[in-house]
Each structure stands twice: as structure tokens, then as C-alpha cells.
Design an enzyme around this catalytic site. Structure first.
Site, PDB file in Angstrom:
ATOM      1  N   HIS A 135     -44.961  24.795  30.183  1.00 18.71           N
ATOM      2  CA  HIS A 135     -44.199  24.033  29.186  1.00 18.71           C
ATOM      3  C   HIS A 135     -44.467  22.531  29.229  1.00 18.71           C
ATOM      4  CE1 HIS A 135     -42.246  27.801  28.476  1.00 18.71           C
ATOM      5  NE2 HIS A 135     -41.430  27.289  27.584  1.00 18.71           N
TER       6      HIS A 135
ATOM      7  N   GLU B 242     -44.359  34.242  26.299  1.00 23.71           N
ATOM      8  CA  GLU B 242     -43.275  34.039  27.283  1.00 23.71           C
ATOM      9  C   GLU B 242     -43.219  35.225  28.257  1.00 23.71           C
ATOM     10  OE1 GLU B 242     -41.525  31.237  27.542  1.00 23.71           O
ATOM     11  OE2 GLU B 242     -41.573  30.288  25.576  1.00 23.71           O
TER      12      GLU B 242
ATOM     13  N   ARG C 118     -34.841  27.475  38.392  1.00 21.46           N
ATOM     14  CA  ARG C 118     -34.941  27.730  36.945  1.00 21.46           C
ATOM     15  C   ARG C 118     -36.113  26.952  36.333  1.00 21.46           C
ATOM     16  NH1 ARG C 118     -30.125  28.674  32.506  1.00 21.46           N
ATOM     17  NH2 ARG C 118     -31.528  29.024  30.762  1.00 21.46           N
TER      18      ARG C 118
ATOM     19  N   LYS D  19     -28.739  28.431  27.613  1.00 19.26           N
ATOM     20  CA  LYS D  19     -29.140  27.119  27.096  1.00 19.26           C
ATOM     21  C   LYS D  19     -28.920  27.121  25.588  1.00 19.26           C
ATOM     22  CE  LYS D  19     -32.687  25.505  30.315  1.00 19.26           C
ATOM     23  NZ  LYS D  19     -34.126  25.200  30.475  1.00 19.26           N
TER      24      LYS D  19
HETATM   25  N1  GLY Z   1     -36.500  28.737  28.507  1.00 19.49           N
HETATM   26  C1  GLY Z   1     -36.323  28.274  29.829  1.00 19.49           C
HETATM   27  C2  GLY Z   1     -34.945  28.449  30.366  1.00 19.49           C
HETATM   28  O1  GLY Z   1     -34.128  29.102  29.747  1.00 19.49           O
HETATM   29  O2  GLY Z   1     -34.648  27.933  31.402  1.00 19.49           O
END
Ligand code: GLY
Length: 392
Positions: free
Chosen positions: A269, A206, A262, A164
Site C-alpha cells: 500500500h 487483496e 495491523r 475502518k
Molecule cells: N485495509 C487495511 C486494514 O483494514 O487495516
């Protein structure tokens, strides 16, 4: 995904104890390795040359990292391996750098340096640099390879893995970007030795998220080793980073573009982003701290809906607190509390809204998160009202 049999330390010449693990992100033609270990930045040149066959590179970093010893270590290592740095682009530190104007600066500098498609862009820094450099690499000449060398815990366990990339816009965080997988990730845990404690804890949120969403045994390990991680003991750090990367790699290999599984990585979040936005994406509440409160709320909400036991929610909350992380809205320092309407409004703008329905990551227990789209707005309002009042 494969796993090297390590984690046992091995001695090298000069009796320097090295720790190293490798995790493969299985994405077919775009598969890559994430190396987790001590003193990896000093091997970057060799690894980039051996894995990618690159002879030229450009480095993108921020002014804090540029002034640190990591910069010289990386530069020396690249030159020694015959990978010529065409130049280093030094950006201002901080979230504000993830914007269109700075993206333009980076892309045009890369073009001025004559970076070509067979060259490699190296992101040396935390999540801001990784996201910005990755996006620049994604659009430069329609895509050049890039290497992530994350220097914060948050970047090592989360943002450097999975492809991402992106920037923020006036409308919100990470709303312009691309999926562009790195070709190699080098997570050098020695880089964490100079990370401020608060940043280390925020990254650890995390790690707890990964355990909470998919691996109860990992949470048990974290409960026993949190102090070692906080003391930055190399073996504990390498294990924690590598296990989190393994979990993320498995999920990304199943669902690269977040159509399903995912989304589990978004545990904490939905609530967390709303709190972070409400606090103005400022130092008042770091992303990881917002995720910590969000994860605690997600478990309390799951318990209130009968998905998991109150003991599960208490266990998560206790471990977050043991790591020095907040678990309640009232713990956000300075200023008044948010209102229900403010948080509901912010949650409605979240990327995780689909067809007007919010997506929540809830849990059937520790390590058993699931994606839920059947949550009524009134329930969310009741949950948030209870959280704000402090009686959830
Ligand atoms: N930080 C969440 C993801 O990479 O999907």
C-alpha cells in the site's frame, strides 16, 4: 477467532447446494461474526433479527446496487423476518461519494427516517458504501449498530471487516473517519457473479496480499485455484473469501487500531497509494491494481535489501500476472510514467509516515511480512528509480 468445520457443501431442501463458513472477529464486547457463503442476502433479515434483535433498520446503498436484484432480495428478507426497513438511502456510485457533503446527506436522511440507537444501519454495496455508511453509523447519535453486506470482492475480503470507516478529504484518501466495528458482516459470494472482471481481479489483489503477508500455504492454494476463482466457482470463491477474512480477523483481533501488526495489511500500500494518487484515483489504476504493483515492488525491494530471495519476488509477481494483474509501473495504461520526485512526494504524505520516517511492509519470504522503519530515503529513491526505468 473460531472456524466452522464446513467448507464441505451441504444440501438443503430443494437440493440447492449451499456453502457457508463463519469467522468470528474476537474483539471482546465488540466481537462479531462474518458469514461467508452463497445466497446469504436472502437470509439477512433472519440473521439480523436473530443476532441483533433489531426490529427496524435503514439501508444505505448506491444506485447500481439499488437497481440490482440484491436490493429486492434484501428488502423481502428483512420484512419476512419482521425487521422493518424505515427507508433506503441511495447514493451515487463511485469514490467521489466518500466526502463530507455526502456524509451530511446520509446522516441527515438517517435522522429524518428517525433511526434510533437500537435500530440498525445496513450498508449494501462495495467499499465506498461500506466506509461511508459505517462512518455515518459511527457518528449518528454517537454510534448506532451497523451491518455490512459487501457486494464487491474487495469489500468482502478487506474493507467490510475490521471497522475502518471514513471518507476522503481534499488532503487525501480516508483521512477523516472512525474505528466503528460492524455488528455483523454477510459476505454473499453470489453477489460477485455480476461484478465486472476488472473489479474481481482488483479485489483478488487483496487476497494475494493476505497470502503474501502471512500464509504461504494459502498462496499455494491460490496458485492452483486462481482460474476457479476467476470463473467464480462458488466453492473456490467461498474458500478464498473466508480464508482472507480469517487472516484479517486474526490480525484485527490482535491490533484493532493499527498500532502494530495491523500495519501488515498495508503490504503493497505504501508504493500502491502513491501510484494510485499519481494516477488521480481514477479508472486508469484501480486501488487493487495499485496494490498489485505495490506488492510486487515490496517483494522486489525486499529481495534487493536481502530480506527474501529473488525467487520469492518472482513467485509473487507470477501469481499476480496469472490473475491478470499488473506488476510493473510501465503497465499503467495511458500517459507518461511518474517521476521519482512525484512518487517520493506522494509517499511522504502517506498516513503511514510516522515522525518523518516512512513505514514499509517488507517480507522475509512468502507469508513472512514484517514492519520496517529503518529504510533510508536514498534507498527508496533508488528502488523507485529502478522501478520506473523497468530494471528492478
Ligand atoms: N485495509 C487495511 C486494514 O483494514 O487495516
Amino acid at each position: 477467532m473460531t472456524r466452522e468445520p464446513s467448507p464441505a457443501p451441504h444440501s438443503e431442501a430443494g437440493s440447492i447446494q449451499r456453502l457457508a463458513r463463519a469467522v468470528r472477529v474476537e474483539l471482546g464486547a465488540r466481537a462479531y461474526d462474518v458469514h461467508v457463503g452463497t445466497a446469504l442476502i436472502g437470509e439477512a433479515g433472519e440473521r439480523i433479527s436473530a443476532t441483533l434483535g433489531a426490529q427496524r433498520c435503514a439501508i444505505i446503498t448506491d444506485s447500481n446496487v439499488a437497481a440490482s436484484p440484491h436490493m429486492a432480495t434484501l428488502d423481502d428478507s428483512l420484512r419476512a423476518a419482521g425487521v422493518t426497513p424505515l427507508g433506503t438511502i441511495v447514493m451515487p456510485p463511485g469514490e467521489a461519494t466518500k466526502c463530507f457533503a455526502e456524509l451530511q446527506v446520509v446522516v441527515e436522511r438517517l435522522l429524518d427516517l428517525a433511526v434510533e440507537r437500537r435500530d440498525v444501519v445496513i450498508a449494501l454495496g462495495g467499499g465506498v458504501i461500506g466506509d461511508l455508511a459505517g462512518f455515518a453509523a459511527a457518528i449518528l447519535r454517537r454510534g448506532v449498530r451497523f451491518v455490512q453486506i459487501p457486494t464487491s470482492l474487495l469489500a468482502q475480503v478487506d474493507s467490510s471487516v475490521g471497522g475502518k470507516t471514513g471518507i476522503n478529504t481534499a488532503q487525501g484518501k480516508n483521512l477523516a473517519g472512525a474505528f466503528h466495528q460492524p455488528s455483523l458482516v454477510l459476505a454473499d459470494t453470489n453477489a460477485l457473479s455480476s461484478l465486472p472482471d476488472r473489479q474481481l481481479r482488483a479485489g483478488y489483489a487483496e487476497i494475494i496480499k493476505h497470502a503474501a503477508l502471512g500464509d504461504e500455504a494459502y498462496l499455494t492454494w491460490l496458485e492452483a485455484n486462481v482460474e476457479a476463482v476467476m470463473r467464480r466457482e462458488p466453492a473456490a470463491l467461498v474458500h478464498a473469501v473466508a480464508r482472507s477474512v480469517e487472516m484479517k480477523a486474526e490480525i484485527v483481533a490482535r491490533d484493532e487500531t493499527e498500532q502494530g501488526d495491523r500495519m501488515l495489511l498495508n503490504l503493497g500500500h505504501t508504493f500502491g497509494h502513491a501510484l494510485e494518487a499519481w494516477a488521480g484515483f481514477s479508472d486508469r489504476l484501480l486501488h487493487g491494481e495499485a496494490v498489485a504493483i505495490g506488492t510486487a515492488i515490496a517483494f522486489r525491494f525486499s529481495a534487493a535489501r536481502g530480506h527474501c530471495s529473488k525467487d520469492d519476488a518472482t513467485r509473487i509477481e507470477k501469481h499476480l500476472a496469472a490473475a491478470g494483474l499488473p506488476t510493473r509501473i510501465a503497465q499503467i495504461p495511458q500517459g507518461p510514467s511518474p517521476t521519482v520526485a512525484e512518487l517520493m512526494g506522494l509517499m511522504a504524505h502517506d498516513k503511514k509516515v510516522q515522525g518523518g520516517r516512512m513505514t514499509f511492509i517488507l517480507a522475509h519470504g512468502v507469508g513472512q511480512a514484517f514492519v520496517s522503519r529503518d529504510v533510508e530515503q536514498a534507498e527508496v529513491e533508488r528502488c523507485i528509480a529502478g522501478e520506473i526505468a523497468g530494471n528492478a
